[in-house]
Design a protein around this motif. Structure first.
Motif, PDB file in Angstrom:
ATOM      1  N   GLU A 102      56.577  -2.541   8.117  1.00  0.00           N
ATOM      2  CA  GLU A 102      56.957  -1.625   7.043  1.00  0.00           C
ATOM      3  C   GLU A 102      58.156  -0.790   7.482  1.00  0.00           C
ATOM      4  N   ASN A 103      59.158  -0.724   6.630  1.00  0.00           N
ATOM      5  CA  ASN A 103      60.274   0.162   6.886  1.00  0.00           C
ATOM      6  C   ASN A 103      59.841   1.582   6.557  1.00  0.00           C
ATOM      7  N   ILE A 104      59.655   2.389   7.588  1.00  0.00           N
ATOM      8  CA  ILE A 104      59.158   3.741   7.353  1.00  0.00           C
ATOM      9  C   ILE A 104      60.291   4.712   7.064  1.00  0.00           C
ATOM     10  N   TYR A 105      61.526   4.273   7.275  1.00  0.00           N
ATOM     11  CA  TYR A 105      62.664   5.128   6.942  1.00  0.00           C
ATOM     12  C   TYR A 105      63.846   4.214   6.672  1.00  0.00           C
ATOM     13  N   THR A 106      64.542   4.434   5.590  1.00  0.00           N
ATOM     14  CA  THR A 106      65.719   3.633   5.277  1.00  0.00           C
ATOM     15  C   THR A 106      66.902   4.563   5.054  1.00  0.00           C
ATOM     16  N   GLY A 107      67.847   4.486   5.949  1.00  0.00           N
ATOM     17  CA  GLY A 107      69.080   5.249   5.829  1.00  0.00           C
ATOM     18  C   GLY A 107      70.175   4.330   6.322  1.00  0.00           C
ATOM     19  N   LEU A 108      71.042   4.830   7.152  1.00  0.00           N
ATOM     20  CA  LEU A 108      71.998   3.935   7.793  1.00  0.00           C
ATOM     21  C   LEU A 108      71.287   3.001   8.760  1.00  0.00           C
ATOM     22  N   THR A 109      70.148   3.446   9.257  1.00  0.00           N
ATOM     23  CA  THR A 109      69.342   2.661  10.187  1.00  0.00           C
ATOM     24  C   THR A 109      67.932   2.492   9.633  1.00  0.00           C
ATOM     25  N   LYS A 110      67.370   1.303   9.781  1.00  0.00           N
ATOM     26  CA  LYS A 110      65.999   1.050   9.355  1.00  0.00           C
ATOM     27  C   LYS A 110      65.051   1.213  10.545  1.00  0.00           C
ATOM     28  N   ILE A 111      64.004   1.963  10.332  1.00  0.00           N
ATOM     29  CA  ILE A 111      62.995   2.166  11.365  1.00  0.00           C
ATOM     30  C   ILE A 111      61.714   1.475  10.900  1.00  0.00           C
ATOM     31  N   SER A 112      61.237   0.515  11.688  1.00  0.00           N
ATOM     32  CA  SER A 112      60.095  -0.282  11.283  1.00  0.00           C
ATOM     33  C   SER A 112      58.957  -0.184  12.291  1.00  0.00           C
ATOM     34  N   THR A 113      57.749  -0.491  11.820  1.00  0.00           N
ATOM     35  CA  THR A 113      56.584  -0.463  12.702  1.00  0.00           C
ATOM     36  C   THR A 113      55.938  -1.844  12.762  1.00  0.00           C
ATOM     37  N   HIS A 114      55.297  -2.098  13.889  1.00  0.00           N
ATOM     38  CA  HIS A 114      54.544  -3.339  14.065  1.00  0.00           C
ATOM     39  C   HIS A 114      53.339  -3.027  14.946  1.00  0.00           C
TER      40      HIS A 114
ATOM     41  N   SER B 242      49.806  -4.529  16.866  1.00  0.00           N
ATOM     42  CA  SER B 242      49.180  -5.762  17.332  1.00  0.00           C
ATOM     43  C   SER B 242      48.170  -5.471  18.438  1.00  0.00           C
ATOM     44  N   ARG B 243      47.370  -6.460  18.759  1.00  0.00           N
ATOM     45  CA  ARG B 243      46.369  -6.349  19.815  1.00  0.00           C
ATOM     46  C   ARG B 243      47.028  -6.684  21.150  1.00  0.00           C
ATOM     47  N   GLU B 244      46.833  -5.847  22.148  1.00  0.00           N
ATOM     48  CA  GLU B 244      47.387  -6.082  23.476  1.00  0.00           C
ATOM     49  C   GLU B 244      46.380  -6.835  24.330  1.00  0.00           C
ATOM     50  N   ASP B 245      45.169  -6.323  24.448  1.00  0.00           N
ATOM     51  CA  ASP B 245      44.059  -7.000  25.112  1.00  0.00           C
ATOM     52  C   ASP B 245      42.771  -6.432  24.536  1.00  0.00           C
ATOM     53  N   SER B 246      41.657  -6.587  25.254  1.00  0.00           N
ATOM     54  CA  SER B 246      40.361  -6.202  24.696  1.00  0.00           C
ATOM     55  C   SER B 246      40.247  -4.713  24.400  1.00  0.00           C
ATOM     56  N   LEU B 247      40.971  -3.871  25.122  1.00  0.00           N
ATOM     57  CA  LEU B 247      40.853  -2.432  24.931  1.00  0.00           C
ATOM     58  C   LEU B 247      42.144  -1.763  24.481  1.00  0.00           C
ATOM     59  N   ASP B 248      43.261  -2.453  24.568  1.00  0.00           N
ATOM     60  CA  ASP B 248      44.556  -1.850  24.283  1.00  0.00           C
ATOM     61  C   ASP B 248      45.201  -2.442  23.026  1.00  0.00           C
ATOM     62  N   TYR B 249      46.043  -1.625  22.404  1.00  0.00           N
ATOM     63  CA  TYR B 249      46.789  -2.038  21.221  1.00  0.00           C
ATOM     64  C   TYR B 249      48.252  -1.648  21.422  1.00  0.00           C
ATOM     65  N   ARG B 250      49.137  -2.320  20.695  1.00  0.00           N
ATOM     66  CA  ARG B 250      50.578  -2.061  20.827  1.00  0.00           C
ATOM     67  C   ARG B 250      51.142  -1.643  19.471  1.00  0.00           C
ATOM     68  N   LEU B 251      51.746  -0.461  19.472  1.00  0.00           N
ATOM     69  CA  LEU B 251      52.462   0.015  18.291  1.00  0.00           C
ATOM     70  C   LEU B 251      53.947   0.024  18.619  1.00  0.00           C
ATOM     71  N   SER B 252      54.704  -0.812  17.925  1.00  0.00           N
ATOM     72  CA  SER B 252      56.147  -0.898  18.148  1.00  0.00           C
ATOM     73  C   SER B 252      56.880  -0.116  17.073  1.00  0.00           C
ATOM     74  N   LEU B 253      57.802   0.683  17.520  1.00  0.00           N
ATOM     75  CA  LEU B 253      58.651   1.462  16.623  1.00  0.00           C
ATOM     76  C   LEU B 253      60.078   0.992  16.885  1.00  0.00           C
TER      77      LEU B 253
ATOM     78  N   TYR C 233      70.129  -3.055  19.074  1.00  0.00           N
ATOM     79  CA  TYR C 233      68.691  -3.056  18.773  1.00  0.00           C
ATOM     80  C   TYR C 233      68.005  -2.116  19.753  1.00  0.00           C
ATOM     81  N   PHE C 234      67.035  -1.371  19.267  1.00  0.00           N
ATOM     82  CA  PHE C 234      66.329  -0.447  20.149  1.00  0.00           C
ATOM     83  C   PHE C 234      64.896  -0.306  19.661  1.00  0.00           C
ATOM     84  N   ALA C 235      63.965  -0.198  20.597  1.00  0.00           N
ATOM     85  CA  ALA C 235      62.559  -0.058  20.208  1.00  0.00           C
ATOM     86  C   ALA C 235      61.783   0.711  21.267  1.00  0.00           C
ATOM     87  N   PHE C 236      60.731   1.350  20.802  1.00  0.00           N
ATOM     88  CA  PHE C 236      59.767   1.989  21.697  1.00  0.00           C
ATOM     89  C   PHE C 236      58.404   1.345  21.428  1.00  0.00           C
ATOM     90  N   ASP C 237      57.795   0.825  22.491  1.00  0.00           N
ATOM     91  CA  ASP C 237      56.444   0.268  22.370  1.00  0.00           C
ATOM     92  C   ASP C 237      55.453   1.254  22.958  1.00  0.00           C
TER      93      ASP C 237
END
Length: 222
Positions: A39-51, A53-64, A132-136
């Protein structure tokens, strides 16, 4: 003759069914019911999206991720609050580590415990240096429950073209699953090459068997 054909035919069919069965996997995925997993959570000159997913049995990954960068951006602050829900029970997910991706490479990524620990040079985005730039955010759950629903709040402060902007977004993400045909190693699988050959051979043998039995039956009535 027909016995030999049957042996080869049933052997090829058995191998085909076996290969299909072992490659059918139940895949878990996470979806925002309103707009899908991305989902594009912000649309301006730059689009910021989220993703999410499951990392392992106890961890999850949120990508920005920051896409289509056309100007200079300074990401001053990111705060993430994540809560996993199983039926009526809720579990707060803790930030285990943060991985900043500068550019398209995904090796030698430094790890940080807090966003404030990330140096300033990894918070500045521009077209020339960082197309391209992201924070996981690796989120850890101390519960062994199979979480089915996630409520994630994102607070983001950044400066774009010398204009300070604030983003406050809440995402509701649901766990879903589907049956999918996948390679065993998720990348390449030599056994998949056999499938089209086995299907072709089985089809040829089945046609040959049908024609052979048809000729025998015709000869019997003559």
């Amino acid at each position: 003759m027909i016995k030999t054909i049957n042996v080869f035919l049933y052997t090829c069919l058995s191998l085909t069914i076996f290969l299909i069965v072992i490659h059918i996997k139940k895949i878990d995925y996470y979806e925002n019911p309103s707009k899908g997993i991305i989902e594009n959570i912000y649309t301006g000159l730059t689009k910021i999206s989220t993703h999410f997913s499951r990392e392992d049995s106890l961890d999850y990954r949120l990508s920005l991720s920051f896409n289509h960068i056309q100007t200079q951006i300074l990401v001053d602050k990111i705060e993430i609050y994540a809560e996993g829900i199983k039926s009526s029970q809720s579990n707060v997910l803790k930030i285990k580590k943060i991985l900043p991706y500068s550019g398209m490479h995904n090796w030698n990524i430094p790890e940080f415990k807090k966003y404030s620990e990330i140096p300033s040079n990894l918070k500045i985005l521009n077209l020339e240096n960082n197309p391209y730039f992201a924070f996981d955010f690796i989120l850890s759950s101390e519960s062994n429950l199979e979480l089915e629903k996630f409520k994630i709040k994102i607070l983001l402060n950044f400066t774009e073209n010398l204009i300070s902007k604030n983003l406050d977004k809440e995402l509701i993400i649901l766990k879903k699953n589907k049956i999918q045909f996948k390679p065993l190693d998720n990348h390449s699988d030599g056994t998949l090459i056999l499938l089209p050959f086995l299907i072709i051979i089985s089809s040829v043998l089945a046609i040959f068997k049908f024609q052979y039995k048809r000729k025998q039956k015709k000869a019997k009535w003559e």
